[in-house]
Design a protein around this motif. Structure first.
Motif, mmCIF file in Angstrom:
data_model
loop_
_atom_site.group_PDB
_atom_site.id
_atom_site.type_symbol
_atom_site.label_atom_id
_atom_site.label_comp_id
_atom_site.label_asym_id
_atom_site.label_seq_id
_atom_site.Cartn_x
_atom_site.Cartn_y
_atom_site.Cartn_z
ATOM 1 N N ARG A 148 0.893 -1.275 -0.068
ATOM 2 C CA ARG A 148 0.068 0.165 0.124
ATOM 3 C C ARG A 148 0.946 1.274 0.102
ATOM 4 N N ALA A 149 1.926 1.304 0.843
ATOM 5 C CA ALA A 149 2.753 2.452 0.623
ATOM 6 C C ALA A 149 3.338 2.297 -0.572
ATOM 7 N N VAL A 176 7.197 10.464 -0.947
ATOM 8 C CA VAL A 176 7.016 9.749 0.258
ATOM 9 C C VAL A 176 6.334 10.391 1.125
ATOM 10 N N SER A 177 6.357 11.682 1.464
ATOM 11 C CA SER A 177 5.626 12.712 2.546
ATOM 12 C C SER A 177 3.958 12.689 2.072
ATOM 13 N N ARG A 178 3.774 12.761 0.581
ATOM 14 C CA ARG A 178 2.423 12.898 0.246
ATOM 15 C C ARG A 178 1.835 11.325 0.756
ATOM 16 N N ALA A 179 2.619 10.290 0.545
ATOM 17 C CA ALA A 179 2.168 9.004 0.725
ATOM 18 C C ALA A 179 1.863 8.872 1.952
ATOM 19 N N ALA A 180 2.593 9.377 3.036
ATOM 20 C CA ALA A 180 2.495 9.331 4.483
ATOM 21 C C ALA A 180 1.345 10.021 4.885
ATOM 22 N N GLU A 181 1.023 11.271 4.364
ATOM 23 C CA GLU A 181 -0.314 11.872 4.560
ATOM 24 C C GLU A 181 -1.472 11.010 4.210
ATOM 25 N N LEU A 234 -1.839 7.774 3.883
ATOM 26 C CA LEU A 234 -1.971 6.567 4.827
ATOM 27 C C LEU A 234 -1.990 7.096 6.254
ATOM 28 N N TYR A 235 -1.832 8.547 6.713
ATOM 29 C CA TYR A 235 -2.143 8.838 7.875
ATOM 30 C C TYR A 235 -1.100 8.267 8.831
ATOM 31 N N LEU A 236 0.484 8.021 8.082
ATOM 32 C CA LEU A 236 1.452 7.567 8.802
ATOM 33 C C LEU A 236 2.504 8.444 8.848
ATOM 34 N N SER A 237 3.568 8.159 9.669
ATOM 35 C CA SER A 237 4.714 9.199 9.672
ATOM 36 C C SER A 237 5.557 8.870 8.338
ATOM 37 N N GLN A 294 8.654 0.999 5.308
ATOM 38 C CA GLN A 294 7.968 -0.034 4.633
ATOM 39 C C GLN A 294 8.484 -0.263 2.983
ATOM 40 N N LEU A 295 8.830 0.833 2.443
ATOM 41 C CA LEU A 295 9.403 0.749 1.074
ATOM 42 C C LEU A 295 10.721 0.210 1.216
ATOM 43 N N GLN A 296 11.535 0.430 2.047
ATOM 44 C CA GLN A 296 12.885 -0.401 2.381
ATOM 45 C C GLN A 296 12.598 -1.882 2.469
ATOM 46 N N ALA A 297 11.702 -2.315 3.133
ATOM 47 C CA ALA A 297 11.231 -3.723 3.545
ATOM 48 C C ALA A 297 10.836 -4.208 2.225
ATOM 49 N N LEU A 298 10.261 -3.570 1.571
ATOM 50 C CA LEU A 298 9.811 -4.396 0.008
ATOM 51 C C LEU A 298 10.556 -4.510 -0.811
#
Length: 322
Positions: A22-23, A33-38, A40-43, A50-54
């Motif tokens: 999803r991220a 990344v910042s817009r994606a965080a907004e 998804l209501y995440l930091s 999450q992106l690094q893990a993927l």
């Protein structure tokens, strides 16, 4: 430490496959990344993890920075094409599910009925059904009794509404309405003035009857034969409306079922009960035994008579009570 079997997927970041996908999809869509965080209501750090893990899981680089905007690598584009419909499908599952179950009330309903049933009995029922279930496509199949039974057996219709004298073993008939047999004459006819009427009184006058293949004709013939009273058929014609019109014109008299008589008819015709000689006709619902009635069919039957077939589970039908 034992190693994972080849080809077995695993996610190092909190063991959740959906979150990093999803991220990734949001970052690819928004280019940030910042817009994606907004979105998804995440930091921002949480999305970055999450992106690094993927990327570690896939073993390839998925994103790259182009100026201030993040773009997809060739591999990232392939993953995005695969993951986007999956993520959007899961994220929209709740709304899609509720839309689907609302759709269960839609669909279609097929009802078999004869002309007299459609014309005189069903209008108010159809009106009420359309008012409460406007999304259901209702089809009324105008067929004779035998044609309606064939449609029932082949599942061409959900149910039939009409009159039955003999109920086949594979069908269930539940009578709801009962109508008397009526003699109709012009208002100035000699029989209109008689205090009481016998079968012998009808004998001198020509009858206007439905075609011989129909139940009404056969029933009338049977009663006259059993009582050994001669009768004359002046005219055979289909349809109660036509019969009533020809009687009003003075072309003959007729024996009809009270279902077809309206207030307007009583202004131009004289109607007398013949219940002493002819049996009343019942009208009701016919279904194939063991057939599960759809929600649309149940709703239609409820308007005819509530709980008509609620004797067994799944709204199935049992032996006819007739």
């Amino acid at each position: 430490m034992s190693s994972s079997a080849p080809g077995t997927p695993r996610f190092a970041y909190k063991g959740d496959r959906l979150k990093p996908l999803r991220a990734f999809c949001q970052t690819a869509r928004l280019g940030s990344v910042s817009r994606a965080a907004e979105a998804l209501y995440l930091s921002q750090p949480a999305v970055t993890l999450q992106l690094q893990a993927l990327e570690r899981e896939m073993g390839v680089r998925l994103l790259e920075r182009s100026g201030r905007r993040i773009t997809l690598t060739r591999e990232g584009q392939e993953l995005y094409d695969l993951a986007r419909p999956l993520v959007e499908g899961l994220d929209g599952l709740d709304s899609t599910f509720h839309e689907r179950i609302r759709g269960l009330d839609a669909g279609e309903l097929n009802v078999a009925a004869g002309s007299s049933t459609i014309l005189y009995l069903l209008p108010r029922i159809v009106e009420a059904f359309r008012a409460t279930h406007p999304e259901v496509r209702l089809s009324l199949h105008n067929v004779t009794g035998a044609g309606g039974l064939d449609l029932l057996r082949s599942d061409g219709v959900d149910l039939a509404v009409g009159s039955m004298l003999d109920v086949p073993a594979d069908l269930s008939y539940e009578p709801v309405y009962r109508f008397e047999p009526m003699l109709i004459t012009p208002r100035d006819h000699p029989l209109a003035q008689k205090a009481s009427i016998t079968l012998d009184d009808l004998s001198p006058y020509g009858l206007i009857l439905p075609p011989q293949r129909l139940t009404t004709y056969r029933l009338i013939d049977l009663v006259f034969q059993q009582n050994r009273v001669p009768y004359t058929v002046a005219l055979e014609v289909g349809g109660w409306e036509v019969i009533k019109q020809y009687v009003a014109m003075g072309l003959g008299i007729s024996i009809v079922t009270a279902i077809c008589l309206t207030e307007a008819d009583r202004e131009r015709l004289c109607a007398r009960s013949l219940a002493e000689y002819f049996p009343s006709r019942t009208y009701g619902v016919v279904v194939r035994k063991g057939k599960y009635l759809s929600p649309q069919a149940r709703a239609f039957v409820e308007l005819i008579k509530p709980a008509l077939f609620e004797r067994e589970d799944y709204y199935s039908t049992g032996p006819s009570e007739r």
